[in-house]
Design a protein around this motif. Structure first.
Motif, PDB file in Angstrom:
ATOM      1  N   VAL A 107      -6.018 -85.090 -21.035  1.00 12.43           N
ATOM      2  CA  VAL A 107      -4.843 -85.807 -21.532  1.00 12.43           C
ATOM      3  C   VAL A 107      -4.781 -87.146 -20.810  1.00 12.43           C
ATOM      4  N   TRP A 108      -4.628 -88.226 -21.563  1.00  9.06           N
ATOM      5  CA  TRP A 108      -4.558 -89.541 -20.923  1.00  9.06           C
ATOM      6  C   TRP A 108      -3.678 -90.472 -21.741  1.00  9.06           C
ATOM      7  N   TRP A 109      -3.154 -91.497 -21.054  1.00  8.50           N
ATOM      8  CA  TRP A 109      -2.227 -92.444 -21.669  1.00  8.50           C
ATOM      9  C   TRP A 109      -2.985 -93.678 -22.139  1.00  8.50           C
ATOM     10  N   ASP A 110      -2.869 -93.955 -23.430  1.00  7.79           N
ATOM     11  CA  ASP A 110      -3.481 -95.138 -24.023  1.00  7.79           C
ATOM     12  C   ASP A 110      -2.427 -96.239 -24.061  1.00  7.79           C
ATOM     13  N   LYS A 111      -2.508 -97.176 -23.118  1.00  3.59           N
ATOM     14  CA  LYS A 111      -1.482 -98.219 -23.046  1.00  3.59           C
ATOM     15  C   LYS A 111      -1.596 -99.208 -24.195  1.00  3.59           C
ATOM     16  N   ASN A 112      -2.750 -99.276 -24.834  1.00  2.37           N
ATOM     17  CA  ASN A 112      -2.915-100.177 -25.968  1.00  2.37           C
ATOM     18  C   ASN A 112      -2.179 -99.680 -27.205  1.00  2.37           C
ATOM     19  N   GLU A 113      -2.096 -98.352 -27.353  1.00  2.00           N
ATOM     20  CA  GLU A 113      -1.391 -97.756 -28.491  1.00  2.00           C
ATOM     21  C   GLU A 113      -0.067 -97.124 -28.086  1.00  2.00           C
ATOM     22  N   ASN A 114       0.235 -97.147 -26.776  1.00  6.35           N
ATOM     23  CA  ASN A 114       1.463 -96.528 -26.252  1.00  6.35           C
ATOM     24  C   ASN A 114       1.588 -95.070 -26.706  1.00  6.35           C
ATOM     25  N   SER A 115       0.546 -94.310 -26.447  1.00  6.40           N
ATOM     26  CA  SER A 115       0.554 -92.906 -26.887  1.00  6.40           C
ATOM     27  C   SER A 115      -0.283 -92.059 -25.936  1.00  6.40           C
ATOM     28  N   TRP A 116       0.058 -90.770 -25.895  1.00  8.52           N
ATOM     29  CA  TRP A 116      -0.736 -89.801 -25.154  1.00  8.52           C
ATOM     30  C   TRP A 116      -1.822 -89.271 -26.073  1.00  8.52           C
ATOM     31  N   ASN A 117      -3.044 -89.201 -25.585  1.00  9.73           N
ATOM     32  CA  ASN A 117      -4.175 -88.699 -26.349  1.00  9.73           C
ATOM     33  C   ASN A 117      -4.742 -87.448 -25.704  1.00  9.73           C
ATOM     34  N   VAL A 118      -5.295 -86.577 -26.535  1.00 13.05           N
ATOM     35  CA  VAL A 118      -5.968 -85.373 -26.050  1.00 13.05           C
ATOM     36  C   VAL A 118      -7.399 -85.404 -26.571  1.00 13.05           C
ATOM     37  N   PHE A 119      -8.362 -85.467 -25.642  1.00 10.83           N
ATOM     38  CA  PHE A 119      -9.789 -85.532 -25.980  1.00 10.83           C
ATOM     39  C   PHE A 119     -10.493 -84.269 -25.499  1.00 10.83           C
ATOM     40  N   ASP A 120     -11.659 -84.028 -26.082  1.00  8.00           N
ATOM     41  CA  ASP A 120     -12.579 -83.041 -25.530  1.00  8.00           C
ATOM     42  C   ASP A 120     -13.033 -83.558 -24.163  1.00  8.00           C
ATOM     43  N   ASP A 121     -12.992 -82.689 -23.157  1.00  9.81           N
ATOM     44  CA  ASP A 121     -13.251 -83.138 -21.782  1.00  9.81           C
ATOM     45  C   ASP A 121     -14.743 -83.145 -21.457  1.00  9.81           C
ATOM     46  N   ARG A 122     -15.485 -83.908 -22.226  1.00 11.59           N
ATOM     47  CA  ARG A 122     -16.905 -84.088 -21.899  1.00 11.59           C
ATOM     48  C   ARG A 122     -17.401 -85.396 -22.501  1.00 11.59           C
ATOM     49  N   CYS A 123     -18.104 -86.125 -21.690  1.00 10.52           N
ATOM     50  CA  CYS A 123     -18.678 -87.393 -22.118  1.00 10.52           C
ATOM     51  C   CYS A 123     -19.894 -87.107 -23.001  1.00 10.52           C
ATOM     52  N   PRO A 124     -20.046 -87.797 -24.121  1.00 10.28           N
ATOM     53  CA  PRO A 124     -21.189 -87.539 -25.004  1.00 10.28           C
ATOM     54  C   PRO A 124     -22.532 -87.918 -24.390  1.00 10.28           C
ATOM     55  N   HIS A 125     -22.515 -88.661 -23.280  1.00  6.68           N
ATOM     56  CA  HIS A 125     -23.761 -89.094 -22.650  1.00  6.68           C
ATOM     57  C   HIS A 125     -24.489 -87.931 -22.004  1.00  6.68           C
ATOM     58  N   ARG A 126     -23.875 -87.349 -20.960  1.00  6.73           N
ATOM     59  CA  ARG A 126     -24.505 -86.237 -20.239  1.00  6.73           C
ATOM     60  C   ARG A 126     -23.533 -85.081 -20.020  1.00  6.73           C
ATOM     61  N   LEU A 127     -22.447 -85.069 -20.779  1.00  4.07           N
ATOM     62  CA  LEU A 127     -21.460 -83.976 -20.790  1.00  4.07           C
ATOM     63  C   LEU A 127     -20.653 -83.864 -19.495  1.00  4.07           C
ATOM     64  N   ALA A 128     -20.572 -84.922 -18.722  1.00  7.30           N
ATOM     65  CA  ALA A 128     -19.727 -84.912 -17.526  1.00  7.30           C
ATOM     66  C   ALA A 128     -18.253 -84.888 -17.945  1.00  7.30           C
ATOM     67  N   PRO A 167     -29.517-103.608 -29.593  1.00  7.90           N
ATOM     68  CA  PRO A 167     -28.766-102.926 -30.665  1.00  7.90           C
ATOM     69  C   PRO A 167     -27.447-102.379 -30.145  1.00  7.90           C
ATOM     70  N   PRO A 168     -26.396-102.394 -30.970  1.00  9.24           N
ATOM     71  CA  PRO A 168     -25.069-101.926 -30.525  1.00  9.24           C
ATOM     72  C   PRO A 168     -25.000-100.389 -30.492  1.00  9.24           C
ATOM     73  N   VAL A 169     -25.663 -99.796 -29.522  1.00  6.69           N
ATOM     74  CA  VAL A 169     -25.738 -98.334 -29.456  1.00  6.69           C
ATOM     75  C   VAL A 169     -24.365 -97.701 -29.246  1.00  6.69           C
ATOM     76  N   HIS A 170     -23.423 -98.438 -28.702  1.00 13.15           N
ATOM     77  CA  HIS A 170     -22.089 -97.865 -28.459  1.00 13.15           C
ATOM     78  C   HIS A 170     -21.329 -97.590 -29.746  1.00 13.15           C
ATOM     79  N   THR A 171     -21.779 -98.161 -30.861  1.00 12.57           N
ATOM     80  CA  THR A 171     -21.103 -97.936 -32.139  1.00 12.57           C
ATOM     81  C   THR A 171     -21.585 -96.673 -32.835  1.00 12.57           C
ATOM     82  N   SER A 172     -22.589 -96.016 -32.273  1.00 17.45           N
ATOM     83  CA  SER A 172     -23.112 -94.788 -32.874  1.00 17.45           C
ATOM     84  C   SER A 172     -22.065 -93.684 -32.840  1.00 17.45           C
ATOM     85  N   GLN A 173     -22.078 -92.873 -33.889  1.00 11.93           N
ATOM     86  CA  GLN A 173     -21.150 -91.745 -33.935  1.00 11.93           C
ATOM     87  C   GLN A 173     -21.406 -90.783 -32.784  1.00 11.93           C
ATOM     88  N   LYS A 174     -22.649 -90.709 -32.340  1.00 21.28           N
ATOM     89  CA  LYS A 174     -22.988 -89.809 -31.242  1.00 21.28           C
ATOM     90  C   LYS A 174     -22.402 -90.275 -29.916  1.00 21.28           C
TER      91      LYS A 174
END
Length: 511
Positions: A107-128, A167-174
């Motif tokens: 759970v984290w606060w997005d100050k740009n959207e002024n909202s609380w977000n709930v994400f899956d707790d793993r980074c898509p890079h190496r699952l940290a 290449p803009p790899v950060h735009t990948s869905q993965k």
């Protein structure tokens, strides 16, 4: 724990002490109720019950269910709203990890959207776990393993290792983090435990249970949350059991003296059931909510509105053998007290209530596992009406969920091992670190303890280094007394902090 409550008075009887000589709460409510604004004729002189004002009506035709059509339907545990944490205990400066229904979320606060977000707790890079990360200066959630940054919609905003002209790899869905639908309601962050895109707009079709009293400006309430070392089923049936209060919480909530109880269950369906009892009415709204309301009818006095009480329990499945409780005690009278009494003082007594039957419930769950959870009605002898709500819950669980929570493929049949009692009942990790009020009090009291020790040591050193005659005898005696008092005070404070914020043993044989 049916009567678990936050104290509402400060002067006698005191309700903020760790151990009490008088019960915290004893009330009687009338059994028959209609709705929030219409009060039944009181059976007793002083109190009557009020129907729980939780909105459980379906918000779309797809949700409409009748008692005749849901007989063969199963309860879908992953198609429900779950409470994560009260907003008052979240820090906008840092992400916070939680486990709900076996899912690791952040759970984290997005100050740009002024909202609380709930994400899956793993980074898509190496699952940290991104819950170990930080909120960067641009308001993005940053994984501290390699610095990948994510926006409020889960999209990757920046990969430090990617060349700027490549290449803009950060735009990948993965490169995206899975996002759970979430909302804030009644001061609590809720989430829907399914990241499938078809549930992106689930909030427009189905909302979390709404409790109007928590948004009523005439009400004051205190929230309490704690991680519990036994499962959801044991937690919720214990909260539905009024008969255990006089024994399991002897001297805290009530005195010994069991008596027959008249509890009647309204017709059960997939959306829960309502219970009518001598001290009020309660409602079970699956999967998490058990709620009771009570109050006093308006008399001949000039009081503009009747007094009302609310006891709201949110029982959150975490994993087999673990659950989380969010308890809310609300009232529309004596609201001024909460302006002067800090929340952590209420939590001292609430922690003691939880501790007083924690160990026996943890062991009870182990014994039920040995015999089989689905075999509950055969191994438990429940001949009296005091167990009516417990029986109703177990029947509901068996009818709509096969007698247990459907965890999917996340867990096997085993429960976690039993740790030493001091670790099992440790308040610091199960409550203090997750409570903004108790955490601040803990740090503040420890700081005072250190100051007292330093002053005591400095005073003794000054007395030893100062030659006789340089300061008067009266000054020396005063300094010596102050050193002793500060030392004793630091020792007492150390004991108080340990007992209230770490471990407070509860031995039923000597209560």
């Amino acid at each position: 724990m049916e009567a678990l409550r936050a104290p509402s008075l400060v002067s006698p009887p005191s309700l903020i002490r760790p151990q009490l000589s008088k019960p915290i709460f004893t009330l009687a409510f009338n059994q028959k109720t209609r709705n929030l604004t219409q009060f039944a004729k009181p059976k007793f002189k002083n109190f009557t019950a009020i129907s729980p004002s939780v909105s459980t009506e379906p918000t779309s035709p797809l949700e409409q269910e009748t008692e005749t059509h849901d007989q063969d339907e199963k309860f879908d545990w992953f198609s429900q709203w779950y409470a994560v944490m009260p907003v008052c205990d979240l820090d906008k400066r840092a992400p916070q990890g939680k486990k709900v229904m076996g899912l690791d979320v952040v759970v984290w606060w997005d100050k740009n959207e002024n909202s609380w977000n709930v994400f899956d707790d793993r980074c898509p890079h190496r699952l940290a776990p991104v819950s170990e990360g930080r909120i960067d200066q641009w308001g993005r959630l940053q994984c501290v393993y390699h610095g990948w940054c994510f926006g409020g919609s889960g999209d990757c905003k920046f990969i430090p290792q990617a060349p700027p002209d490549g290449p803009p790899v950060h735009t990948s869905q993965k490169a995206c983090v899975a996002v759970y639908p979430s909302t804030v309601q009644n001061g609590i962050v809720w989430f829907w435990p399914n990241t499938d895109p078809q549930y992106k707009d689930i909030l427009t079709k189905k909302k979390p249970p709404y409790i109007s009293e928590l948004d009523d400006p005439s009400f004051t309430y205190q929230m309490y949350t704690r991680d519990i070392p036994y499962g959801y089923e044991i937690l919720i049936e214990n909260l539905m059991d009024p008969a255990h209060v006089r024994y399991a919480h002897y001297g805290i909530l009530d005195r010994e003296g069991g008596c027959p109880m008249e509890i009647n269950i309204d017709q059960m369906h997939k959306n829960g059931f309502t219970a009518n009892q001598s001290y009020g009415q309660s409602k079970f709204v699956p999967p998490c909510l058990h709620i009771s309301f009570g109050g006093t009818p308006e008399g001949k006095s000039a009081r503009k509105q009747p007094r009302r009480l609310s006891f709201i329990f949110m029982c959150i499945p975490v994993s087999p053998g673990n659950s989380r409780l969010i308890f809310i005690f609300g009232r529309n009278f004596a609201v001024w007290i909460d302006r002067f009494v800090p929340r952590w003082m209420y939590h001292i007594s609430q922690n003691l209530v939880i501790d007083s039957d924690m160990y026996l419930l943890h062991i009870e769950e182990k014994k039920l596992m040995e015999t089989g959870f689905t075999n509950w009605e055969n191994v438990c002898f429940v001949p009296t009406k005091s167990d009516a709500k417990v029986i109703a819950f177990r029947k509901w669980l068996k009818k709509y969920s096969g007698g247990r929570i459907d965890w999917g493929n996340k867990f096997n049949e085993s429960l976690p091992p039993t740790p030493p009692r001091e670790q099992l009942m440790d308040r610091y990790r199960s409550h203090v670190v997750n409570c903004s009020s108790c955490n601040s009090a803990y740090k503040g009291l420890n700081a005072v303890k250190v100051v007292l020790k330093l002053f005591s040591g400095a005073a003794v050193a000054m007395l030893a280094a100062t030659k006789q005659g340089i300061i008067s005898v009266a000054a020396r005696n005063t300094l010596a007394v102050a050193a002793v008092l500060c030392y004793v005070g630091s020792k007492w404070l150390s004991h108080f902090v340990h007992k209230c914020f770490h471990y407070h043993g509860y031995n039923h044989a000597f209560k």
